[in-house]
Design a protein around this motif. Structure first.
Motif, PDB file in Angstrom:
ATOM      1  N   MET A 114       0.845  -1.173   0.000  1.00 40.88           N
ATOM      2  CA  MET A 114       0.000   0.000   0.000  1.00 40.88           C
ATOM      3  C   MET A 114       0.892   1.239   0.000  1.00 40.88           C
ATOM      4  SD  MET A 114      -2.956   1.171   2.720  1.00 40.88           S
ATOM      5  CE  MET A 114      -2.125   0.356   4.039  1.00 40.88           C
ATOM      6  N   LEU A 115       0.522   2.207  -0.806  1.00 36.19           N
ATOM      7  CA  LEU A 115       1.232   3.472  -0.896  1.00 36.19           C
ATOM      8  C   LEU A 115       0.350   4.569  -0.320  1.00 36.19           C
ATOM      9  CD1 LEU A 115       3.517   5.293  -2.070  1.00 36.19           C
ATOM     10  CD2 LEU A 115       2.141   5.415  -4.166  1.00 36.19           C
ATOM     11  N   LEU A 116       0.908   5.385   0.576  1.00 41.22           N
ATOM     12  CA  LEU A 116       0.217   6.561   1.100  1.00 41.22           C
ATOM     13  C   LEU A 116       0.899   7.782   0.509  1.00 41.22           C
ATOM     14  CD1 LEU A 116      -0.102   5.626   4.866  1.00 41.22           C
ATOM     15  CD2 LEU A 116      -1.784   5.304   3.063  1.00 41.22           C
ATOM     16  N   ARG A 117       0.090   8.729   0.003  1.00 41.26           N
ATOM     17  CA  ARG A 117       0.651   9.925  -0.603  1.00 41.26           C
ATOM     18  C   ARG A 117      -0.391  11.040  -0.591  1.00 41.26           C
ATOM     19  NH1 ARG A 117      -1.914  10.385  -5.312  1.00 41.26           N
ATOM     20  NH2 ARG A 117      -2.622   8.524  -6.397  1.00 41.26           N
ATOM     21  N   GLN A 118       0.093  12.260  -0.852  1.00 36.45           N
ATOM     22  CA  GLN A 118      -0.833  13.375  -0.971  1.00 36.45           C
ATOM     23  C   GLN A 118      -1.686  13.175  -2.216  1.00 36.45           C
ATOM     24  OE1 GLN A 118       1.168  17.144  -1.062  1.00 36.45           O
ATOM     25  NE2 GLN A 118       2.050  16.891   0.958  1.00 36.45           N
ATOM     26  N   GLU A 119      -2.919  13.635  -2.120  1.00 36.70           N
ATOM     27  CA  GLU A 119      -3.771  13.553  -3.310  1.00 36.70           C
ATOM     28  C   GLU A 119      -3.221  14.461  -4.391  1.00 36.70           C
ATOM     29  OE1 GLU A 119      -7.310  16.167  -4.183  1.00 36.70           O
ATOM     30  OE2 GLU A 119      -7.668  15.768  -2.070  1.00 36.70           O
ATOM     31  N   ASN A 120      -3.554  14.143  -5.635  1.00 39.02           N
ATOM     32  CA  ASN A 120      -3.238  15.028  -6.756  1.00 39.02           C
ATOM     33  C   ASN A 120      -4.506  15.211  -7.582  1.00 39.02           C
ATOM     34  OD1 ASN A 120      -3.322  13.037  -8.969  1.00 39.02           O
ATOM     35  ND2 ASN A 120      -1.498  12.171  -7.999  1.00 39.02           N
ATOM     36  N   PRO A 121      -4.542  16.171  -8.504  1.00 40.74           N
ATOM     37  CA  PRO A 121      -5.780  16.431  -9.255  1.00 40.74           C
ATOM     38  C   PRO A 121      -6.362  15.218  -9.960  1.00 40.74           C
ATOM     39  CG  PRO A 121      -4.243  18.242  -9.553  1.00 40.74           C
ATOM     40  CD  PRO A 121      -3.495  17.158  -8.811  1.00 40.74           C
ATOM     41  N   ALA A 122      -5.530  14.297 -10.385  1.00 39.76           N
ATOM     42  CA  ALA A 122      -6.029  13.103 -11.073  1.00 39.76           C
ATOM     43  C   ALA A 122      -6.791  12.166 -10.141  1.00 39.76           C
ATOM     44  CB  ALA A 122      -4.862  12.354 -11.721  1.00 39.76           C
ATOM     45  N   ASP A 123      -6.675  12.367  -8.826  1.00 40.22           N
ATOM     46  CA  ASP A 123      -7.338  11.495  -7.847  1.00 40.22           C
ATOM     47  C   ASP A 123      -8.769  11.920  -7.522  1.00 40.22           C
ATOM     48  OD1 ASP A 123      -4.976   9.957  -7.406  1.00 40.22           O
ATOM     49  OD2 ASP A 123      -4.259  11.457  -5.963  1.00 40.22           O
ATOM     50  N   ARG A 124      -9.206  13.067  -7.958  1.00 45.31           N
ATOM     51  CA  ARG A 124     -10.468  13.640  -7.481  1.00 45.31           C
ATOM     52  C   ARG A 124     -11.675  12.727  -7.687  1.00 45.31           C
ATOM     53  NH1 ARG A 124      -9.354  20.024  -8.766  1.00 45.31           N
ATOM     54  NH2 ARG A 124      -7.674  20.169  -7.229  1.00 45.31           N
ATOM     55  N   GLU A 125     -11.810  12.150  -8.857  1.00 47.64           N
ATOM     56  CA  GLU A 125     -12.953  11.254  -9.095  1.00 47.64           C
ATOM     57  C   GLU A 125     -12.874  10.013  -8.213  1.00 47.64           C
ATOM     58  OE1 GLU A 125     -14.007  10.306 -13.134  1.00 47.64           O
ATOM     59  OE2 GLU A 125     -13.504  12.349 -13.796  1.00 47.64           O
ATOM     60  N   GLY A 158     -11.175  26.113  -1.245  1.00 46.67           N
ATOM     61  CA  GLY A 158      -9.769  26.318  -0.924  1.00 46.67           C
ATOM     62  C   GLY A 158      -9.433  25.936   0.502  1.00 46.67           C
ATOM     63  N   ASP A 159     -10.311  25.161   1.155  1.00 45.48           N
ATOM     64  CA  ASP A 159     -10.122  24.777   2.554  1.00 45.48           C
ATOM     65  C   ASP A 159      -9.604  23.354   2.745  1.00 45.48           C
ATOM     66  OD1 ASP A 159     -10.793  27.208   3.651  1.00 45.48           O
ATOM     67  OD2 ASP A 159     -12.913  26.713   3.868  1.00 45.48           O
ATOM     68  N   LEU A 160      -9.324  22.658   1.689  1.00 43.27           N
ATOM     69  CA  LEU A 160      -8.731  21.328   1.813  1.00 43.27           C
ATOM     70  C   LEU A 160      -7.216  21.538   1.924  1.00 43.27           C
ATOM     71  CD1 LEU A 160      -9.799  18.376   1.714  1.00 43.27           C
ATOM     72  CD2 LEU A 160      -9.052  18.336  -0.647  1.00 43.27           C
ATOM     73  N   ILE A 161      -6.646  21.188   3.049  1.00 42.05           N
ATOM     74  CA  ILE A 161      -5.208  21.394   3.258  1.00 42.05           C
ATOM     75  C   ILE A 161      -4.464  20.326   2.464  1.00 42.05           C
ATOM     76  CG2 ILE A 161      -3.345  21.489   4.955  1.00 42.05           C
ATOM     77  CD1 ILE A 161      -5.517  22.284   7.047  1.00 42.05           C
ATOM     78  N   GLY A 162      -3.758  20.758   1.426  1.00 37.52           N
ATOM     79  CA  GLY A 162      -3.119  19.821   0.499  1.00 37.52           C
ATOM     80  C   GLY A 162      -2.210  18.811   1.161  1.00 37.52           C
ATOM     81  N   ALA A 163      -1.396  19.248   2.102  1.00 42.10           N
ATOM     82  CA  ALA A 163      -0.468  18.337   2.777  1.00 42.10           C
ATOM     83  C   ALA A 163      -1.189  17.367   3.704  1.00 42.10           C
ATOM     84  CB  ALA A 163       0.569  19.140   3.569  1.00 42.10           C
ATOM     85  N   LEU A 164      -2.469  17.642   3.988  1.00 37.01           N
ATOM     86  CA  LEU A 164      -3.257  16.782   4.881  1.00 37.01           C
ATOM     87  C   LEU A 164      -4.434  16.139   4.144  1.00 37.01           C
ATOM     88  CD1 LEU A 164      -3.247  18.992   8.113  1.00 37.01           C
ATOM     89  CD2 LEU A 164      -1.691  17.128   7.485  1.00 37.01           C
ATOM     90  N   SER A 165      -4.309  16.004   2.849  1.00 37.58           N
ATOM     91  CA  SER A 165      -5.282  15.272   2.046  1.00 37.58           C
ATOM     92  C   SER A 165      -4.526  14.094   1.451  1.00 37.58           C
ATOM     93  CB  SER A 165      -5.881  16.168   0.956  1.00 37.58           C
ATOM     94  OG  SER A 165      -6.873  15.454   0.246  1.00 37.58           O
ATOM     95  N   ILE A 166      -4.709  12.943   2.069  1.00 39.95           N
ATOM     96  CA  ILE A 166      -3.855  11.778   1.811  1.00 39.95           C
ATOM     97  C   ILE A 166      -4.690  10.619   1.267  1.00 39.95           C
ATOM     98  CG2 ILE A 166      -2.269  10.123   2.886  1.00 39.95           C
ATOM     99  CD1 ILE A 166      -1.675  12.329   4.988  1.00 39.95           C
ATOM    100  N   VAL A 167      -4.168   9.988   0.232  1.00 41.06           N
ATOM    101  CA  VAL A 167      -4.820   8.806  -0.326  1.00 41.06           C
ATOM    102  C   VAL A 167      -4.002   7.561  -0.008  1.00 41.06           C
ATOM    103  CG1 VAL A 167      -5.981  10.038  -2.200  1.00 41.06           C
ATOM    104  CG2 VAL A 167      -3.732   9.026  -2.604  1.00 41.06           C
ATOM    105  N   ALA A 168      -4.711   6.447   0.074  1.00 44.59           N
ATOM    106  CA  ALA A 168      -4.089   5.127   0.155  1.00 44.59           C
ATOM    107  C   ALA A 168      -4.323   4.472  -1.195  1.00 44.59           C
ATOM    108  CB  ALA A 168      -4.722   4.300   1.269  1.00 44.59           C
ATOM    109  N   GLU A 169      -3.265   3.957  -1.756  1.00 47.57           N
ATOM    110  CA  GLU A 169      -3.325   3.372  -3.087  1.00 47.57           C
ATOM    111  C   GLU A 169      -2.821   1.937  -3.029  1.00 47.57           C
ATOM    112  OE1 GLU A 169      -0.483   4.295  -6.645  1.00 47.57           O
ATOM    113  OE2 GLU A 169      -1.872   5.978  -6.416  1.00 47.57           O
ATOM    114  N   ARG A 170      -3.561   1.043  -3.673  1.00 44.96           N
ATOM    115  CA  ARG A 170      -3.139  -0.363  -3.799  1.00 44.96           C
ATOM    116  C   ARG A 170      -3.163  -0.732  -5.267  1.00 44.96           C
ATOM    117  NH1 ARG A 170      -5.247  -4.284   0.934  1.00 44.96           N
ATOM    118  NH2 ARG A 170      -3.118  -4.900   1.360  1.00 44.96           N
TER     119      ARG A 170
END
Length: 171
Positions: A1-12, A42-54
């Protein structure tokens, strides 16, 4: 499992995670809309918006947004939602996301993370009822589920009513 900050491609994928994660708990599912509105405001803190990816697939997401305790707008953040695809429940995804977001919030110098949730689940991450720290929820009925996790920069004299970002008020 990879944990990382979200990016624009993750929104959907993030939207889909929250729709699936809360389908049985919230009708309509407001959590997916909440993340979208926090981001739009503009209230989503980018560094604290984290996805888990498998295997290249987003299976979980957690985020934080600015909060206010009394008049202080710098010390605390509101956590939530935390969502994991149902087929990955009890697989450690939620725990990994919680540890990652708490560590990141601490590293960024936040003093407290506040959330509304099940004390039985969140206590394992050091959350306690917020009233123990003199922090009150914006809705009094939330008190039995309104929790705080203090971090390294916590100032114990900081007390009062917690206010979430405006998107929470629009739910």
């Amino acid at each position: 499992m990879l944990l990382r900050q979200e990016n624009p491609a993750d929104r959907e994928a993030i939207h889909a995670v929250h729709l699936a994660a809360f389908a049985k708990h919230s009708v309509p599912v407001v959590e997916a809309k909440l993340v979208d509105e926090l981001r739009a405001d503009g209230d989503l803190i980018g560094a604290l918006s984290i996805v888990a990816e498998r295997d290249g697939v987003v299976v979980g997401h957690v985020c934080c947004s600015p909060g206010r305790i009394g008049e202080d707008t710098k010390s605390a953040v509101g956590l939530g939602p935390l969502g994991v695809l149902p087929e990955f429940h009890a697989a450690g995804v939620g725990s990994a996301l919680m540890h990652a977001v708490l560590g990141a919030a601490d590293a960024l110098g936040h003093g407290a993370v506040v959330l509304l949730g099940d004390p039985g689940y969140y206590s394992r991450f050091g959350f306690v009822l917020a009233e123990r720290h003199g922090i009150t929820p914006p809705v009094a009925e939330w008190a039995p589920h309104f929790q705080v996790r203090t971090l390294g920069a916590h100032n114990p004299s900081l007390q009062g009513e917690f206010r979430y970002s405006p998107a929470f008020d629009r739910l």
